[in-house]
Design a protein around this motif. Structure first.
Motif, short mmCIF file in Angstrom:
data_model
loop_
_atom_site.label_atom_id
_atom_site.label_comp_id
_atom_site.label_asym_id
_atom_site.label_seq_id
_atom_site.Cartn_x
_atom_site.Cartn_y
_atom_site.Cartn_z
N PHE A 1 33.15 49.00 65.89
CA PHE A 1 34.55 49.19 65.50
C PHE A 1 35.39 48.01 65.99
O PHE A 1 35.41 47.68 67.18
N THR A 2 36.06 47.37 65.04
CA THR A 2 36.96 46.27 65.36
C THR A 2 38.39 46.78 65.31
O THR A 2 38.85 47.27 64.27
N ARG A 3 39.07 46.72 66.41
CA ARG A 3 40.41 47.31 66.52
C ARG A 3 41.43 46.53 65.72
O ARG A 3 41.42 45.30 65.69
N GLY A 4 42.31 47.27 65.07
CA GLY A 4 43.38 46.68 64.29
C GLY A 4 44.62 46.41 65.12
O GLY A 4 44.65 46.68 66.34
N PRO A 5 45.68 45.93 64.50
CA PRO A 5 46.89 45.56 65.24
C PRO A 5 47.62 46.75 65.86
O PRO A 5 48.51 46.53 66.70
N ILE A 6 47.26 47.98 65.48
CA ILE A 6 47.94 49.12 66.08
C ILE A 6 47.60 49.26 67.57
O ILE A 6 48.32 49.91 68.32
N PHE A 7 46.51 48.60 67.98
CA PHE A 7 46.12 48.66 69.39
C PHE A 7 46.92 47.63 70.19
O PHE A 7 46.40 46.61 70.66
N PRO B 1 45.01 51.25 55.03
CA PRO B 1 44.99 51.85 56.37
C PRO B 1 44.13 51.09 57.37
O PRO B 1 44.47 50.99 58.54
N THR B 2 42.99 50.54 56.90
CA THR B 2 42.12 49.80 57.81
C THR B 2 42.76 48.50 58.30
O THR B 2 42.36 47.97 59.34
N ASP B 3 43.75 47.98 57.56
CA ASP B 3 44.47 46.79 58.01
C ASP B 3 45.35 47.11 59.22
O ASP B 3 45.81 46.20 59.92
N ILE B 4 45.58 48.40 59.44
CA ILE B 4 46.43 48.84 60.56
C ILE B 4 45.58 49.30 61.74
O ILE B 4 45.77 48.85 62.86
N ILE B 5 44.64 50.23 61.46
CA ILE B 5 43.91 50.84 62.57
C ILE B 5 42.61 50.11 62.91
O ILE B 5 42.09 50.26 64.02
N GLY B 6 42.09 49.34 61.97
CA GLY B 6 40.84 48.63 62.22
C GLY B 6 39.73 49.14 61.32
O GLY B 6 39.92 50.08 60.53
N THR B 7 38.54 48.58 61.46
CA THR B 7 37.42 48.96 60.62
C THR B 7 36.11 48.69 61.35
O THR B 7 36.09 48.03 62.39
N GLU B 8 35.02 49.23 60.81
CA GLU B 8 33.70 48.97 61.37
C GLU B 8 33.03 47.81 60.63
O GLU B 8 33.12 47.73 59.41
N ILE B 9 32.40 46.95 61.39
CA ILE B 9 31.66 45.85 60.79
C ILE B 9 30.21 45.89 61.28
O ILE B 9 29.93 46.38 62.38
N LEU B 10 29.32 45.39 60.46
CA LEU B 10 27.90 45.41 60.78
C LEU B 10 27.55 44.15 61.58
O LEU B 10 27.78 43.03 61.13
#
Length: 331
Positions: A104-110, A82-91
């Motif tokens: 939050f780094t935005r995924g390709p769904i944006f 799911p994070t490959d679609i919506i994105g994830t948080e990185i430190l």
């Protein structure tokens, strides 16, 4: 803002130009292209099904090129998360405070147009990452909600013949697609033209015709297309007739496991309005309702085991219902 008559005419001319621009690359498939444009104008999403090699991905890419909008493609695979679609948080390090914070780094769904290629190759857990975006046009991650830019249009593809390594789409997700479009083989003449166009040195440039603001204007205009009360009642009667628990139609009781819900009625009327506008009409006709009934009901009428054994499809049920449910007397 109310649109002037000249603005409306200009928008309709752009829709015609958009269709011609796509047809520079895509030979034939007029009905498929019309249904995709109907979904776009109606503000919904589209599921495309066809065997390999019928230019499903090319059609979506060409549409994206003809629209002045950000486009992203996701190749759905069994290991997609799911994070490959919506994105994830990185430190990351915060330069102002010197502390480390999650960003939050935005995924390709944006993106405005998203191609979900071979959507049924990923498990339901990952498929469900699209549900909120498709319905509410937003994404929630780690308790925060992020709005998606509008227009937001998902075009998903799937292969009907290869079952190994695939996961059927859950009914809840299927219902989120406004239309279920089936792509067939081209005619002999169309296939000859495809061969001639794609095996030489010819290169086709697709120009951007319509921008996001114009798409939003067209989507608002669709809702202003009129439909009389008798046609609305006919659409509702058609939807209710698909439900085996409440209908008196024998073959629906015999073949159908689950009928279409109210969302199907909304989709039918809205896509009929979009089709009318696509044909430069400002009122829905019976033909609009009956034509759009097939892609609207195709994935919302679930067949039982007996129907599947007898090779009876939901399209067959729709066809029979259109024959049985007569036109309103005023039409």
């Amino acid at each position: 803002m109310e649109l002037t008559e000249s603005t409306v005419e200009g928008l309709l001319q752009k829709v015609s130009s958009l269709k011609r621009e796509i047809q520079k690359v895509i030979v034939g498939q007029d009905i498929v292209l019309e249904e995709i444009l109907v979904a776009l104008l109606a503000g919904g999403h589209c599921l495309l099904e066809g065997v390999p090699g019928l230019a499903k991905t090319l059609m979506v890419r060409t549409l994206a090129q003809a629209l002045h909008l950000p486009f992203r493609r996701i190749q759905f695979t069994p290991d997609l998360m799911p994070t490959d679609i919506i994105g994830t948080e990185i430190l990351e390090d915060d330069a102002s405070t010197g502390k480390r914070v999650f960003t939050f780094t935005r995924g390709p769904i944006f993106a405005n147009i998203l191609l979900a290629d071979e959507i049924n190759r990923t498990p339901p857990k990952t498929q469900s990452a699209l549900l909120e975006a498709m319905q509410e046009f937003e994404v929630t991650y780690a308790g925060k909600t992020y709005q998606l830019d509008r227009p937001f249009f998902i075009l998903a593809t799937q292969n009907p013949i290869e079952q190994a390594g695939t996961y059927p789409l859950p009914e809840a997700q299927l219902d989120r697609f406004l239309l279920y479009v089936k792509i067939g083989y081209p005619t002999e003449q169309e296939e000859l033209q495809i061969l001639a166009n794609t095996t030489g040195t010819r290169k086709t440039t697709v120009n951007a015709i319509v921008n996001g603001a114009e798409i939003r204007q067209l989507q608002s205009l669709v809702r202003e297309v009129t439909i009389n009360d008798d046609l609305t009642a006919y659409a509702g009667k058609l939807i209710r007739a698909t439900r085996p628990d409440t209908t008196d139609i024998s073959y629906v009781k015999e073949w159908v496991r689950w009928g279409a819900g109210p969302r199907a009625g909304q989709a039918l009327i809205l896509t009929a309005k979009a089709r009318a506008l696509l044909h430069s009409r400002y009122a829905v006709t019976m033909d609009d309702i009956q034509t759009m009934a097939y892609p609207v009901l195709r994935h919302r009428v679930l067949m039982n085991f007996k129907a599947e054994a007898d090779n009876i499809s939901s399209d067959k049920v729709t066809e029979e219902l259109i024959k049985v449910i007569g036109r309103p007397k005023t039409l």
